[in-house]
Design an enzyme around this catalytic site. Structure first.
Site, PDB file in Angstrom:
ATOM      1  CB  SER A   1      39.440  36.822  46.362  1.00  0.00           C
ATOM      2  OG  SER A   1      40.602  36.937  47.141  1.00  0.00           O
TER       3      SER A   1
ATOM      4  CG  ASP B   1      41.379  44.453  47.410  1.00  0.00           C
ATOM      5  OD1 ASP B   1      41.861  44.033  48.474  1.00  0.00           O
ATOM      6  OD2 ASP B   1      40.825  43.715  46.573  1.00  0.00           O
TER       7      ASP B   1
ATOM      8  CG  HIS C   1      39.463  41.438  48.955  1.00  0.00           C
ATOM      9  ND1 HIS C   1      40.222  41.404  47.802  1.00  0.00           N
ATOM     10  CD2 HIS C   1      39.262  40.137  49.303  1.00  0.00           C
ATOM     11  CE1 HIS C   1      40.470  40.151  47.474  1.00  0.00           C
ATOM     12  NE2 HIS C   1      39.892  39.368  48.360  1.00  0.00           N
TER      13      HIS C   1
END
Length: 611
Positions: free
Chosen positions: A468, A553, A585
């Site tokens: 991330s 995602d 994600h």
């Protein structure tokens, strides 16, 4: 492996990343049943065990995704949520504790459901948030968990970011946001209109925790007029802070617990380098003291209890242990182990996670954690820098399978709470605004240089890996400090701040103006965002890079990785690229985790150990 860098035996990779044998233990309100999650067809599903007979039955049979979360809606009914392939559009399901009467209570497409209040005092009803009417905002619905019938009890006018109930399950507070300014709205009863009590810029806030037991004042975490958040009592009707219950000079304090049965405040918790507690109630202090005597060195958490608050589900953990679940009878003072989460791992073979701190080039103190391979002197080691995602969260002292895996393979691992990490006060947080790839990245660079100066890191064997924002940090590290890292692994990371802003989920859009202040505005900060977007600087990347991405995602669109890979390949850099169609994600399915970490292991051994 090219050299033996640790005295610990080499632990099979899958032992770090496979599903636990049993996890997620909870107890029914009447204390008669214990529920837990357990693998079925490699997916974590819910089972229910009768406490008296010991007989367990499987009540969910998911094969595509793990159950994302569950709780007891009543003594008979269990509620759980799951999404589709990682799209984070969580739907709500219910099933009897016998496994019968399974229903999807919210069978809608492209809808996300959240739980506002479990309404423990009202059988078979809960309050949910749902964006069925408008994907950008969430209304509140009262739902019957047997029939699935729901009615809107609070319609979102378009700017309500959160709702707060009192102890009777009545919606009394709404948190309103225009993206930059936040307002605290209040009403005495549900039949009255909300009135605005307080409006602040998003940098300052009074964040409600819960009402007092008369349903008049509230307890809240507040940083108004102070750098570090404190726990306060707040006169909600008149907008006045009445008293500070607890504050800490070094860190934010934002969490407090209470007893629903006894109607007393029980404890305040906060995190320095480890979690700490201030007890507010003698019985709670006695409970934790008894548990500490029985469980020794481990961290202790109370997961939940029966309604009578006599039988507790207890969880332990440490930096070297995923821990265990226990059932504790407070009156009888009897503790019974329910399950070890990963009995196949021997914690004596795992590595200590130790706190460190250093000064940045502009004088900030940054805290972090260093894990060194077992039995090895902290000198001239290959290092994997592992910046956390978020970025507005923080790393803590806990068990982390990635850290233990990397340390077992001979790498020292550096975790950094760079500026912007939460928990260290408002000034430290604000120091990150519009600093992606700039001062935030400098904090990571300064951490690496600190390890080099201390003689801990071999400057020729430093790699970087993150997910991330940590993935962004990896890309930025390779692009903006190409001399520092010999390789990188980007996991669901942002590469282009312009496209990132355009592809956020619809329910993030009300907060876009705040994102513009914190990251940068694509229209007015064009040069800043271009200079901070690694995709425009691939010509500077020299080190090998491995990228992994989930196709569904919703936070970091697959295009973030696609365009980075394309740009690198156009510059003649071959980059291994793993995309999983059934992930979002991060990789949640066990087989995908295995494949990702096995690929990462080979990549790091090739590029980081053989230097």
């Amino acid at each position: 492996m090219s050299e033996n860098l640790t005295t610990a035996p080499r632990i099979p990779l899958r032992d770090f990343f496979k599903n636990p044998e049993k996890s997620g233990f909870q107890i029914s309100p009447d204390g008669k049943h214990i529920s837990f999650t357990q693998p079925y067809e490699n997916r974590m599903n819910v089972f229910v065990q009768n406490r008296e007979s010991g007989k367990a039955v499987q009540v969910t049979f998911e094969k595509d995704r793990d159950i994302a979360g569950y709780f007891w809606g009543s003594n008979e009914r269990i509620l759980f949520i799951r999404d589709n392939g990682g799209d984070e559009n969580f739907l709500l399901y219910a099933v009897d504790h016998t496994g019968e009467n399974l229903d999807c209570l919210t069978p809608f497409e492209n809808v996300r459901v959240g739980i506002i209040d479990e309404l423990e005092e009202i059988d078979n009803e809960i309050l949910i948030s749902i964006n069925q009417r408008n994907p950008e905002v969430f209304d509140v619905c009262r739902m019957n968990i047997k029939t699935g019938v729901m009615e809107i009890v609070a319609e979102n006018p378009g700017n309500i970011a959160a709702w707060v109930t009192d102890h009777n399950g009545k919606i009394r507070i709404a948190l309103q946001s225009d993206g930059v300014n936040n307002s605290l709205l209040y009403r005495k009863t549900e039949s009255e209109p909300f009135k605005t009590i307080l409006t602040t810029n998003f940098r300052e806030n009074v964040s409600p925790l819960f009402f007092d037991f008369k349903n008049e004042h509230i307890y809240a975490a507040s940083n108004i007029g102070r750098d570090k958040s404190a726990i306060i009592e707040f006169d909600i009707e008149n907008g006045k802070e009445l008293q500070v219950l607890f504050e800490h000079p070094e860190v934010d304090v934002e969490s407090m617990s209470f007893s629903k049965k006894r109607k007393v405040l029980t404890s305040i918790s906060y995190t320095t380098w480890k979690r700490e507690r201030k007890f507010l109630d003698a019985k709670t202090e006695e409970l934790f003291k008894k548990l500490a005597e029985k469980l020794g060195k481990y961290e202790i958490g109370i997961i939940n209890s029966d309604k009578a608050e006599e039988i507790f589900i207890v969880r332990t953990w440490s930096d070297r242990s995923l821990g265990a679940y226990y059932l504790y009878d407070f009156k009888a003072d009897v503790l019974k182990k329910l399950a070890d989460l990963s009995p196949w791992l021997d914690e004596t073979e795992l590595c200590e996670m130790k706190p460190i701190q250093y000064q940045t080039r502009d004088g900030l103190t940054v805290h972090g954690y260093l894990t060194v391979p077992k039995g090895v002197e902290a000198k001239n080691l290959p290092v994997v820098v592992n910046p956390h995602g978020g970025p507005w969260v923080r790393d803590t002292w806990t068990y982390n399978p990635e850290i233990q895996f990397l340390a077992n393979r001979g790498f020292a691992v550096l975790k950094i709470n760079y500026r912007g990490s939460t928990g260290y006060g408002r000034k430290f947080w604000e120091a990150s605004f519009k600093q992606w790839g700039k001062a935030m990245q400098d904090d990571v660079t300064d951490g690496v240089n600190y390890l080099i100066e201390q003689g801990i890191a071999d400057p020729k064997r430093v790699g970087i890996y993150g997910g991330s924002y940590g993935g962004y940090c990896t890309l930025a590290g390779l692009a903006f400090t190409p001399e520092l890292y010999v390789c990188g692994v980007d996991y669901v990371g942002v590469s282009n701040l312009f496209t990132f802003m355009k592809t956020i989920p619809p329910y993030w859009k009300p907060f876009l103006d705040m994102m513009y202040e914190m990251v940068g505005n694509p229209e007015t900060d064009t040069e800043l965002l271009k200079s901070a977007s690694p995709v425009f600087h691939v010509d500077k990347i020299k080190a090998p890079l491995f990228i992994a991405q989930g196709a569904k995602d919703p936070r970091v669109n697959v295009d973030e990785s696609d365009q980075m890979v394309k740009a690198l390949r156009e510059h003649g850099v071959e980059v291994p690229y793993m995309v999983k169609e059934n992930e979002g994600h991060g990789f949640h399915n066990e087989e995908n985790r295995f494949e990702f970490y096995e690929a990462m292991e080979k990549f790091l051994e090739e590029h980081l150990l053989k230097k």
